[in-house]
Design a protein around this motif. Structure first.
Motif, PDB file in Angstrom:
ATOM      1  N   GLU A   3       0.597  -1.126   0.242  1.00 39.75           N
ATOM      2  CA  GLU A   3      -0.358  -0.198  -0.437  1.00 39.75           C
ATOM      3  C   GLU A   3       1.304   1.394  -0.343  1.00 39.75           C
ATOM      4  O   GLU A   3       1.490   1.381   0.756  1.00 39.75           O
ATOM      5  CB  GLU A   3      -1.196  -0.151   1.365  1.00 39.75           C
ATOM      6  CG  GLU A   3      -1.392   1.768   1.280  1.00 39.75           C
ATOM      7  CD  GLU A   3      -2.694   1.239   0.301  1.00 39.75           C
ATOM      8  OE1 GLU A   3      -3.037   3.046  -0.342  1.00 39.75           O
ATOM      9  OE2 GLU A   3      -3.125   0.572  -0.215  1.00 39.75           O
ATOM     10  N   PRO A   4       0.627   2.051  -1.102  1.00 39.19           N
ATOM     11  CA  PRO A   4      -0.382   1.751  -2.576  1.00 39.19           C
ATOM     12  C   PRO A   4       0.809   0.588  -3.022  1.00 39.19           C
ATOM     13  O   PRO A   4       1.845   0.376  -3.121  1.00 39.19           O
ATOM     14  CB  PRO A   4       0.253   3.295  -3.145  1.00 39.19           C
ATOM     15  CG  PRO A   4       1.819   3.441  -2.507  1.00 39.19           C
ATOM     16  CD  PRO A   4       2.314   2.999  -1.030  1.00 39.19           C
ATOM     17  N   TYR A  41      -3.563   5.341  -7.061  1.00 39.52           N
ATOM     18  CA  TYR A  41      -3.121   4.360  -6.582  1.00 39.52           C
ATOM     19  C   TYR A  41      -2.994   4.011  -4.985  1.00 39.52           C
ATOM     20  O   TYR A  41      -2.815   2.349  -4.317  1.00 39.52           O
ATOM     21  CB  TYR A  41      -1.432   3.865  -6.889  1.00 39.52           C
ATOM     22  CG  TYR A  41      -0.993   3.819  -8.206  1.00 39.52           C
ATOM     23  CD1 TYR A  41      -1.343   2.699  -9.661  1.00 39.52           C
ATOM     24  CD2 TYR A  41      -1.058   5.399  -8.720  1.00 39.52           C
ATOM     25  CE1 TYR A  41      -1.396   3.427 -10.366  1.00 39.52           C
ATOM     26  CE2 TYR A  41      -0.813   5.642 -10.497  1.00 39.52           C
ATOM     27  CZ  TYR A  41      -0.963   4.648 -11.362  1.00 39.52           C
ATOM     28  OH  TYR A  41      -1.119   4.751 -12.316  1.00 39.52           O
ATOM     29  N   VAL A  42      -3.635   4.509  -3.853  1.00 38.91           N
ATOM     30  CA  VAL A  42      -3.768   4.011  -3.065  1.00 38.91           C
ATOM     31  C   VAL A  42      -5.271   3.556  -2.237  1.00 38.91           C
ATOM     32  O   VAL A  42      -6.228   4.348  -2.700  1.00 38.91           O
ATOM     33  CB  VAL A  42      -2.707   6.058  -1.902  1.00 38.91           C
ATOM     34  CG1 VAL A  42      -1.944   5.977  -2.448  1.00 38.91           C
ATOM     35  CG2 VAL A  42      -4.198   6.488  -2.622  1.00 38.91           C
ATOM     36  N   ARG A  43      -5.201   3.108  -1.268  1.00 38.93           N
ATOM     37  CA  ARG A  43      -6.359   2.768  -0.721  1.00 38.93           C
ATOM     38  C   ARG A  43      -6.994   3.757   0.969  1.00 38.93           C
ATOM     39  O   ARG A  43      -8.147   3.979   0.851  1.00 38.93           O
ATOM     40  CB  ARG A  43      -7.309   1.051  -0.299  1.00 38.93           C
ATOM     41  CG  ARG A  43      -6.581   0.247  -1.639  1.00 38.93           C
ATOM     42  CD  ARG A  43      -6.470  -0.977  -1.612  1.00 38.93           C
ATOM     43  NE  ARG A  43      -5.251  -1.178  -1.494  1.00 38.93           N
ATOM     44  CZ  ARG A  43      -4.814  -1.347  -2.487  1.00 38.93           C
ATOM     45  NH1 ARG A  43      -5.508  -1.625  -3.632  1.00 38.93           N
ATOM     46  NH2 ARG A  43      -3.308  -1.877  -2.165  1.00 38.93           N
TER      47      ARG A  43
END
Length: 454
Positions: A198-199, A425-427
């Motif tokens: 993550e990411p 691209y990140v949660r």
């Protein structure tokens, strides 16, 4: 339903050239686009032949073919009618959404497609085909073309310090298929979750989830994936980009590499090492593959997409012995094996040194392009901070705090610049940034693109 048979000349003749296939094709098209509706009775073969100025046998043969396909029905005493057995889709389809045409395409992940070694590939393809026996033109081996597996084992040992043998290598249709095969095999073995950095790339996470695996994000810092955080999850499988983390560009620290292997041993787990662009290191040799630390716990994955071109759809897995048979069996059930001719060409390219020569050329090319991008950013956007090592095909820039990177991406898109926000691209929330690919643009074009990033 009856029809005015005198109209068939006007209906069909403009597209009919007199050959049977032309009459057959135009009749089929007339049914499918609704000019001839269900239940319409057609003229006799003699009458239609006279109207169209063709031989009766031409019409008879066309009728027979379309009856066989289900478009028409022929009954003695009732003539030939348009079938009522089904409905036919229209040939008119909506135009697909056009692919955006960018003035400057800075998306990550694309190599310089205009640098693809066309002449060497054609020569390798010809040589590979010429070297195939008649038997090798049959169905391929599910694990891959044996000479290519041998060449890949040698290449990965020489360039990536992997510990492998030809029997451990499975050739796939790109790395995506390799990951898909692994997901299904691991799920069949009882795994229900998988950890990812993550990411990380959203496409990989989406694929993992599509195979029924719960995706668990594990944070990345300056030393790579945090193995201490990984240890707190219930996952026994993790997907990592150790040599050049995507997208942040950091390298997994030696202590973390050993900790990752220790984690896998402790929980009877598997590490999937996505070695997507490790060959592209510009300031020093790339670190060796994590797989070498414990080949029984690590799956090493690679492809030609970042070195040659994604269009080749060639990838490979280096598998622990415990996964070889189930993955090959799954591959056999999927598609019987990857197409042999591409594999033979790639084996020839590896054997003859063409792959290494291409890598030397593109490393020099990409280093100049990366330097041009970094220099231009320093001049035009001095508050933007490049992140990660000098490697790969992209660079991440950290934006000033409070910047909305998604809004910035939309602003640049309106100018014809494709600059992807890190937020894609990140949660979980991270700092704002842009992920900028540089491999596909010349230094001058990169400098022009940066001038638009204002």
């Amino acid at each position: 339903m009856t029809a005015d048979w005198s109209t068939y000349r006007e209906l069909l003749l403009p597209a009919v050239s007199g050959r049977r296939r032309a009459v057959e094709t135009e009749l089929r098209r007339a049914v499918r686009d609704g000019r001839l509706t269900t239940g319409t009775r057609l003229p006799s073969s003699r009458d239609l032949a006279e109207q169209l100025g063709v031989a009766r046998g031409t019409v008879t043969a066309a009728y027979a073919q379309l009856v066989g396909e289900g478009y028409l029905t022929a009954k003695r005493g009732s003539g030939t009618t348009v079938t009522a057995a089904g409905t036919w889709p229209s040939d008119s389809r909506p135009e697909p959404d056009p692919t955006p045409h960018w003035r400057y395409d800075l998306r990550p992940g694309l190599p310089a497609l205009n640098a693809f070694p066309r002449a060497e590939w054609v020569a390798a393809y010809r040589a590979g085909l010429a070297g195939l026996s008649d038997e090798e033109l049959g169905y391929p081996h599910a694990a891959g073309f044996p000479p290519l597996r041998a060449e890949l084992a040698d290449y990965l040992g020489r360039v990536r310090a992997a510990v492998t043998e030809p029997e451990a290598v499975v050739v796939t249709n790109g790395s995506a298929e390799g990951l898909s095969l692994l997901c299904r095999v691991l799920r069949a073995q009882g795994h229900r979750s998988i950890a990812v950095e993550e990411p990380s790339h959203f496409g990989a996470a989406e694929m993992l989830a599509s195979h029924g695996l719960r995706v668990v994000g594990v944070p990345v810092d300056d030393h790579g994936i945090r193995v201490d955080a990984l240890s707190t999850t219930d996952c026994r499988v993790v997907l990592v980009t150790a040599a050049h983390q995507f997208p942040l560009g950091v390298v997994l620290h030696p202590e973390r590499r050993h900790a990752l292997i220790a984690w896998a041993r402790a929980c009877d787990g598997i590490v999937i090492e996505d070695d997507y662009d490790a060959e592209h290191r510009y300031d020093r040799p790339a670190v060796g593959a994590v797989q070498a630390l414990d080949p029984s716990r690590v799956v090493h994955q690679g492809s030609t997409s970042k070195v040659l071109a994604p269009a080749l759809r060639l990838g490979w897995l280096v598998l622990p012995e415990s996964l070889r048979e189930p993955v090959v069996e799954r591959k056999r059930h999927d598609d019987l094996g990857t197409e042999t001719l591409r594999q033979a060409a790639f084996a020839q390219l590896l054997r003859g040194g063409g792959y290494d020569r291409h890598l030397r050329r593109t490393r020099a090319l990409y280093r100049k392009r990366r330097d041009a991008l970094i220099d231009a950013l320093a001049r035009e956007q001095p508050s933007w901070e490049p992140i990660g090592v000098a490697a790969g095909l992209h660079v991440v820039v950290r934006l000033p705090p409070g910047t909305d990177d998604l809004a910035l991406q939309r602003k640049y898109a309106a100018r014809g610049v494709n600059a992807v926000a890190l937020a894609h691209y990140v949660r979980t929330p991270l700092w704002p940034g842009l992920v900028l690919g540089y491999a596909s643009l010349s230094p001058d074009r990169l400098r022009e693109a940066v001038r638009e990033l204002r």
